[in-house]
Write a protein that holds these residues in place. Structure first.
Motif, PDB file in Angstrom:
ATOM      1  N   UNK A 298       0.825  -1.210   0.000  1.00 43.23           N
ATOM      2  CA  UNK A 298       0.000   0.000   0.000  1.00 43.23           C
ATOM      3  C   UNK A 298       0.860   1.262   0.000  1.00 43.23           C
ATOM      4  N   UNK A 299       2.150   1.122   0.321  1.00 43.91           N
ATOM      5  CA  UNK A 299       3.051   2.276   0.241  1.00 43.91           C
ATOM      6  C   UNK A 299       3.162   2.798  -1.185  1.00 43.91           C
ATOM      7  N   UNK A 300       2.849   1.934  -2.144  1.00 39.71           N
ATOM      8  CA  UNK A 300       3.003   2.301  -3.553  1.00 39.71           C
ATOM      9  C   UNK A 300       1.771   2.987  -4.127  1.00 39.71           C
ATOM     10  N   UNK A 301       0.696   3.116  -3.334  1.00 39.93           N
ATOM     11  CA  UNK A 301      -0.548   3.712  -3.826  1.00 39.93           C
ATOM     12  C   UNK A 301      -0.359   5.210  -4.031  1.00 39.93           C
ATOM     13  N   UNK A 302      -0.853   5.692  -5.167  1.00 48.88           N
ATOM     14  CA  UNK A 302      -0.796   7.125  -5.471  1.00 48.88           C
ATOM     15  C   UNK A 302      -1.969   7.479  -6.360  1.00 48.88           C
ATOM     16  N   UNK A 303      -2.126   8.758  -6.628  1.00 49.49           N
ATOM     17  CA  UNK A 303      -3.193   9.194  -7.535  1.00 49.49           C
ATOM     18  C   UNK A 303      -3.009   8.585  -8.914  1.00 49.49           C
ATOM     19  N   UNK A 304      -1.755   8.420  -9.317  1.00 49.71           N
ATOM     20  CA  UNK A 304      -1.477   7.856 -10.638  1.00 49.71           C
ATOM     21  C   UNK A 304      -1.868   6.374 -10.695  1.00 49.71           C
ATOM     22  N   UNK A 305      -1.553   5.621  -9.642  1.00 48.76           N
ATOM     23  CA  UNK A 305      -1.912   4.197  -9.653  1.00 48.76           C
ATOM     24  C   UNK A 305      -3.424   4.011  -9.615  1.00 48.76           C
ATOM     25  N   UNK A 306      -4.126   4.885  -8.889  1.00 49.36           N
ATOM     26  CA  UNK A 306      -5.591   4.796  -8.827  1.00 49.36           C
ATOM     27  C   UNK A 306      -6.202   5.106 -10.192  1.00 49.36           C
ATOM     28  N   UNK A 307      -5.698   6.149 -10.851  1.00 51.92           N
ATOM     29  CA  UNK A 307      -6.208   6.488 -12.188  1.00 51.92           C
ATOM     30  C   UNK A 307      -5.953   5.343 -13.165  1.00 51.92           C
TER      31      UNK A 307
ATOM     32  N   UNK B  75     -13.552  -1.445  -4.722  1.00 46.53           N
ATOM     33  CA  UNK B  75     -12.709  -0.501  -3.988  1.00 46.53           C
ATOM     34  C   UNK B  75     -11.294  -1.051  -3.829  1.00 46.53           C
ATOM     35  N   UNK B  76     -11.182  -2.338  -3.518  1.00 45.74           N
ATOM     36  CA  UNK B  76      -9.862  -2.966  -3.377  1.00 45.74           C
ATOM     37  C   UNK B  76      -9.105  -2.908  -4.690  1.00 45.74           C
ATOM     38  N   UNK B  77      -9.780  -3.221  -5.799  1.00 47.20           N
ATOM     39  CA  UNK B  77      -9.112  -3.236  -7.098  1.00 47.20           C
ATOM     40  C   UNK B  77      -8.662  -1.834  -7.510  1.00 47.20           C
ATOM     41  N   UNK B  78      -9.424  -0.818  -7.094  1.00 56.66           N
ATOM     42  CA  UNK B  78      -9.054   0.560  -7.430  1.00 56.66           C
ATOM     43  C   UNK B  78      -7.839   1.001  -6.611  1.00 56.66           C
ATOM     44  N   UNK B  79      -7.806   0.602  -5.339  1.00 52.95           N
ATOM     45  CA  UNK B  79      -6.727   1.040  -4.458  1.00 52.95           C
ATOM     46  C   UNK B  79      -5.449   0.236  -4.672  1.00 52.95           C
ATOM     47  N   UNK B  80      -5.580  -1.078  -4.911  1.00 49.41           N
ATOM     48  CA  UNK B  80      -4.409  -1.949  -5.010  1.00 49.41           C
ATOM     49  C   UNK B  80      -3.502  -1.478  -6.140  1.00 49.41           C
ATOM     50  N   UNK B  81      -2.203  -1.300  -5.888  1.00 47.14           N
ATOM     51  CA  UNK B  81      -1.330  -0.668  -6.891  1.00 47.14           C
ATOM     52  C   UNK B  81      -0.922  -1.559  -8.047  1.00 47.14           C
ATOM     53  N   UNK B  82      -1.333  -2.834  -8.032  1.00 43.73           N
ATOM     54  CA  UNK B  82      -1.012  -3.739  -9.136  1.00 43.73           C
ATOM     55  C   UNK B  82      -2.296  -4.137  -9.844  1.00 43.73           C
ATOM     56  N   UNK B  83      -2.136  -4.648 -11.049  1.00 47.89           N
ATOM     57  CA  UNK B  83      -3.325  -5.061 -11.787  1.00 47.89           C
ATOM     58  C   UNK B  83      -3.017  -6.281 -12.643  1.00 47.89           C
TER      59      UNK B  83
END
Length: 489
Positions: free
Chosen positions: A253-262, A315-323
């Motif tokens: 979760x340290x990797x979460x940012x506005x860019x990863x969410x977008x 919500x989890x898929x939006x926040x999680x920094x990987x896909x």
């Protein structure tokens, strides 16, 4: 044609279709697997249970994480639910990949079967069977049964949990129901951590009941508390028996940012479009999503536990920094359900009946079956998927297992797979060759992978020209080269 004869022949015809599809899934099984080594992570834990070597596996995994170039690529341990189920197969069949794949397929069939009691009072029988058939004929789920991962077992336990919550909400629940529900919800969490969202679904139902009744008796408090008491006792027993290591995954979760969410929102939009159909162009995709939103909001309260669970997953898929597309497999059945509800509502509103919905469902079903048939037609049983089960991979693993010391450290681009197949400590180092030299006793290069999670072979060649006695080639085939790393002194 009279309606009664259609009903008489519809059921056996439908059962025949399901039987053919089921046999096709089993026919597809091959004794291979791709290089994604999450499956080896699960199998290592399953084997460690049967051999009582969990402490050793934890030591190997901790070393792998600390020594590898990628800090967050793996938890110390995966949640234990799926390895426990795999360990039962391991006891009887050993490391037979076919047996593990049969277990995955079995859980997918159980999930599809669970959809009937879960949705039989929510969809009419025609749309319900279309719903199940569409998922059954999905090439994405079909392909996902060829890998030994946790998504499909989780779907079964999630569907079972939602069914039990639905029964809990719709009647005066028995003590047995509440105890079993608590255990099922807890075990779903130990399959995948997203299972905790099922408790959110249960809490939403209880909150609605509290707002409705507004009278709290002893019986009310028992009804509220017993599922959590059951879940709590089961969880305490579980964690007392099995080491917890997957909590380390929250570091991501340290990797979460506005860019990863977008980026996640964009990938969700495109990913769900692909799961509906590869032929779904932008205008049709917008219509399908519109039907989903209509169905979701119109059914939100009536399908409260499913709605809350789906919202949590999204919500989890939006926040999680990987896909990865496979993450969406967890939520797609519920998105499809609300889309069908939207289609049914639209049909009733505009055409005063379900005929339009039936027509659209029939067309979509035919397209899905044709696509499934074409997909199966391109399948070749004689080929072996590139991964740890090719002849060359087996030769390499055999060499490591037979000709290296048991405490050797082997650098490889899929360290968890090497640990499972060769029972050696391993790490994935791809930043500097000096780190490989200082950490490892052996280095395995995948000859055709370039710099994909390994030191580029050209860099290795240049290093060997400078230090010809440092990396000694000890094994080579068309896919791999193994170097022994000479230590100073």
């Amino acid at each position: 044609m009279p309606l009664r004869p259609i009903k008489i022949y519809a059921r056996p015809a439908l059962l025949l279709v399901y039987l053919v599809l089921g046999c096709t899934y089993l026919y597809r099984i091959r004794a291979d697997h791709n290089w994604g080594d999450d499956f080896a992570f699960y199998l290592s834990q399953a084997r460690s249970l049967t051999q009582h070597t969990v402490d050793q596996l934890i030591e190997y995994n901790l070393f792998c994480i600390k020594a590898s170039s990628a800090e967050f690529f793996s938890p110390v341990l995966a949640p234990w639910g799926w390895p426990i189920l795999l360990s039962g197969v391991y006891v009887f069949f050993g490391a037979n990949i076919v047996a593990f794949k049969v277990l995955v397929i079995l859980f997918f069939f159980l999930f599809l079967g669970m959809l009937y009691p879960l949705f039989k009072n929510k969809l009419n029988v025609v749309l319900l069977h279309f719903f199940i058939l569409y998922l059954f004929a999905s090439t994405y789920y079909f392909d996902h049964t060829t890998v030994v991962l946790s998504e499909l077992p989780f779907l079964f336990f999630a569907a079972l949990g939602l069914y039990l919550i639905d029964r809990y909400d719709g009647q005066s629940p028995t003590l047995r129901l509440m105890i079993v529900m608590g255990i099922v919800l807890s075990f779903a969490t130990f399959i995948r951590t997203e299972g905790v969202l099922l408790f959110g679904a249960l809490l939403a139902v209880q909150f609605r009941q509290a707002l409705k009744n507004r009278v709290f008796t002893v019986g009310t408090w028992k009804r509220i508390s017993i599922p959590y008491i059951s879940a709590g006792i089961f969880t305490l027993l579980f964690i007392s028996l099995f080491e917890s290591g997957f909590i380390s995954h929250v570091n991501h979760l340290k990797l979460v940012s506005a860019q990863t969410i977008a980026k996640s929102l964009e990938r969700l939009f495109n990913g769900y479009g692909a799961l509906f159909s590869v032929y779904l162009e932008q205008p049709l995709k917008s219509i399908v999503y519109g039907l989903f939103l209509f169905g979701f909001f119109s059914r939100f309260c009536r399908d409260l536990p499913i709605s809350v669970f789906l919202m949590g997953l999204l919500a989890v898929f939006i926040i999680w920094p990987y896909h990865e597309l496979r993450y969406l497999y967890l939520s797609f059945p519920f998105i499809l359900y609300f889309t069908i509800q939207g289609l049914a509502g639209f049909s009733t509103y505009l055409f005063n009946g379900p005929v339009f919905a039936y027509s659209v469902a029939a067309v979509a079903g035919v397209i899905a079956v044709i696509g499934f048939s074409a997909h199966v037609g391109n399948f070749d049983r004689s080929t072996v998927t590139e991964g740890p089960y090719t002849v060359q991979s087996k030769e390499m693993f055999h060499y490591i297992r037979e000709y290296t010391d048991s405490d050797a450290v082997v650098i490889f681009f899929r360290p968890r797979a090497l640990t499972f197949f060769s029972e050696r400590r391993s790490a994935m180092i791809f930043d500097h060759i000096e780190n490989v030299i200082s950490t490892g006793d052996y280095m395995v290069l995948a000859n055709e992978k370039g710099s994909y999670f390994q030191i580029d072979p050209r860099t290795v060649d240049a290093y060997r020209q400078r230090f010809p006695t440092k990396l000694i080639e000890v094994f080579h085939n068309s896919q791999f080269t193994v170097f022994e790393i000479a230590k100073d002194g």
